[in-house]
Scaffold this active site. Sequence first.
Site, mmCIF file in Angstrom:
data_model
loop_
_atom_site.group_PDB
_atom_site.id
_atom_site.type_symbol
_atom_site.label_atom_id
_atom_site.label_comp_id
_atom_site.label_asym_id
_atom_site.label_seq_id
_atom_site.Cartn_x
_atom_site.Cartn_y
_atom_site.Cartn_z
ATOM 1 N N ASP A 129 31.354 44.713 18.096
ATOM 2 C CA ASP A 129 31.258 46.144 18.392
ATOM 3 C C ASP A 129 32.531 46.830 17.894
ATOM 4 O OD1 ASP A 129 30.977 48.624 19.529
ATOM 5 O OD2 ASP A 129 31.375 47.952 21.583
ATOM 6 N N ASP B 158 17.041 42.039 6.811
ATOM 7 C CA ASP B 158 15.752 41.707 7.388
ATOM 8 C C ASP B 158 14.767 42.797 6.995
ATOM 9 O OD1 ASP B 158 14.098 40.181 9.270
ATOM 10 O OD2 ASP B 158 16.025 39.712 10.219
ATOM 11 N N ASP C 170 10.490 39.179 7.332
ATOM 12 C CA ASP C 170 10.132 38.847 8.714
ATOM 13 C C ASP C 170 8.630 38.637 8.867
ATOM 14 O OD1 ASP C 170 10.814 38.784 11.623
ATOM 15 O OD2 ASP C 170 9.460 40.495 11.662
ATOM 16 N N GLU D 274 9.983 34.251 6.472
ATOM 17 C CA GLU D 274 9.866 33.535 7.752
ATOM 18 C C GLU D 274 8.411 33.139 7.921
ATOM 19 O OE1 GLU D 274 10.173 34.079 12.527
ATOM 20 O OE2 GLU D 274 9.290 35.582 11.243
ATOM 21 N N HIS E 208 18.040 33.479 15.532
ATOM 22 C CA HIS E 208 18.097 34.288 16.752
ATOM 23 C C HIS E 208 16.876 34.110 17.647
ATOM 24 C CE1 HIS E 208 15.725 36.498 13.854
ATOM 25 N NE2 HIS E 208 15.161 37.088 14.883
ATOM 26 N N ASP E 209 15.952 33.229 17.272
ATOM 27 C CA ASP E 209 14.757 32.986 18.094
ATOM 28 C C ASP E 209 14.773 31.611 18.753
ATOM 29 O OD1 ASP E 209 13.639 35.440 17.323
ATOM 30 O OD2 ASP E 209 12.667 34.564 15.561
HETATM 31 C C1 NOJ Z 1 10.320 37.066 13.894
HETATM 32 C C2 NOJ Z 1 11.684 37.478 14.326
HETATM 33 O O1 NOJ Z 1 12.574 36.458 13.993
HETATM 34 C C3 NOJ Z 1 11.615 37.730 15.817
HETATM 35 O O2 NOJ Z 1 12.869 37.901 16.393
HETATM 36 C C4 NOJ Z 1 10.725 38.916 16.044
HETATM 37 O O3 NOJ Z 1 10.541 39.079 17.423
HETATM 38 C C5 NOJ Z 1 9.356 38.725 15.378
HETATM 39 N N1 NOJ Z 1 9.442 38.162 14.050
HETATM 40 C C6 NOJ Z 1 8.651 40.031 15.258
HETATM 41 O O4 NOJ Z 1 9.220 40.798 14.252
#
Ligand code: NOJ
Length: 569
Positions: free
Chosen positions: A24, A101, A206, A263, A339-340
């Site tokens: 930040d 992204d 994405d 992805e 991040h998932d």
């Molecule tokens: C994949 C992304 O990595 C995730 O964080 C997101 O919630 C979904 N796609 C929807 O865009």
Amino acid sequence: MSFYEKKWWKEAIGYEIYLKSFKDSNNDGIGDLNGIREKLDYLKDLGVTLLWICPFYKSPMDDNGYDVSDYFTVDPAFGTLDDMKNLIKEAHQKGLKVIIDFVLNQTSDEHQWFIESRKSKNNPYRDYYIWADGRVVDGKLIEPTNWASFFGGSCWEYDKQTEQFYMKIFSKKMPDLNWANKEVRLAMQETARFWLDLGIDGFRADAVAHIGRRKRLSDSTMKSTEKYKPDWRMFSNLPVLFDYLKEFKENVFSKYDIMTVGEVGGGATPSEAIRYAGVKEGSLSMVFNFDHCWSNNVWQLTDPHQEVKVDLINLKKVFDKWQRGQYEKAWAPIYWLNHDQPRLMSHYGNPKKPYLSGSMLGSALYFMWGTPFIYQGEEIGMTNYPFKTIADFNDISVKNLYQIEVVQNKRSQTEFINKISFTSRDNARTIMNWDDSKYAGFSNVEPWFKITPDYREVNVKKALESEKSILKHYRKIFRLRKDKNYLPTLVYGTYKQILKQNPHVYAYLREADKTILTVVNFFDFETLVYLRGYRVVKILLSNYDDSSTVLTKLKLRSYEAVTYLVEKR
Ligand code: NOJ
């Protein structure tokens, strides 16, 4: 393009930035684009050459920016378009490429297209999204199909204004775009051109696996107890999407010297990955899949004190399948998480032995074939957050599931939290630990999200000061990957696994003009392996000071990870 043709993105070292949690700069508690600028030297010193920046577009933040309401505007929480231009310029000056992204599958329900689309059945934007009539069963109106959404519940949402359902495979505030509509495809191409002309070096596409849809809607026949069937094949990796991507490549990607990484969830196979990113037929440079991300028992655990157990044999099989399955046919990225996913250290590592287990995991992965992508905080061994109540979570998918499982189905709250804590995406989204000051060096005010309790120990400052740290080990790996003596082997060379049946040790050879052997002990105990046919020329990297060079009877201590330059005997 041939597989061996030299490309900057094949030789790059990528780093994913989840913007909101990274740094930040203006002390409002939210990470921002200028925060990234402050850290460019840090990233460069780590050896990174390519940044992937998560969505920064204007968004109501239902899914932290993956719900875009305007593709051409930077969300004020993250900065301005000028900040983005400056970031690209400065990154380029320092030799760092920038990819962003690109959210293709859906927009926010607050995007102008959707605001229009939902107004009436004959609105010019109606066909930008996927609308369908419901079915009447036993006198009740139900969804057009029984398909589940990734974020819980049905993948359809009823809209009373026009008495139809719209499709949303993520949250109800994220309606899916209708890529069968040429106007949608052209509008997305225009969006891509806008950012490319601003100087970015490519995209992370994405949820690209879902942009192709079935023409005819029918129920999934999957056998499962759930009301809505988690049958992702219903809207994943369907043939028509390859036509959309081909068109995109012809009209846009092929006009720039860029890279694109898709992805690809929904259970894609290596042959599907080749359709996406094949050297001959592919439209993308490479694709992420998630096969190797869950090779442990985390989905079965119900108590925070239970032990996470890694299934190394399975992990090795998955590595073998993808590394050999794509080699020479398609390029690929290599990565432990994003991040998932939950944190690598809590998942495959050992937070009690962070340096040894974290450096081992780095060596295990990043000497393999493909373009590395590190996720922020991985290089310092950040850990999962000890979530206690639902209020500790931010992720919309956790909140939705909580509503369904705890509120509606009356499942125990403790059981729900205990279980989801192991797998939740929020583990990856805690604030980046820069130092041991009050807000971990992220901000001067309280951040928007949690800071892991171990941040006084696990932070960048400490990693830079320690003689031995994961961060320093990662630097050495990337230095070797870039060293002109080893680059041809480590970037373009073949991959061959050895000791395939060994449940504790992962070992593989990379070969081109040189032969490089990496042997790692995945566990916290000593083990012996017997490797014939190779003689050690020298140790290129080890996480111990005194690793053995006797391959014929090689003793590996707890999490010992050694990379050797070898010769055939
Ligand atoms: C994949 C992304 O990595 C995730 O964080 C997101 O919630 C979904 N796609 C929807 O865009």
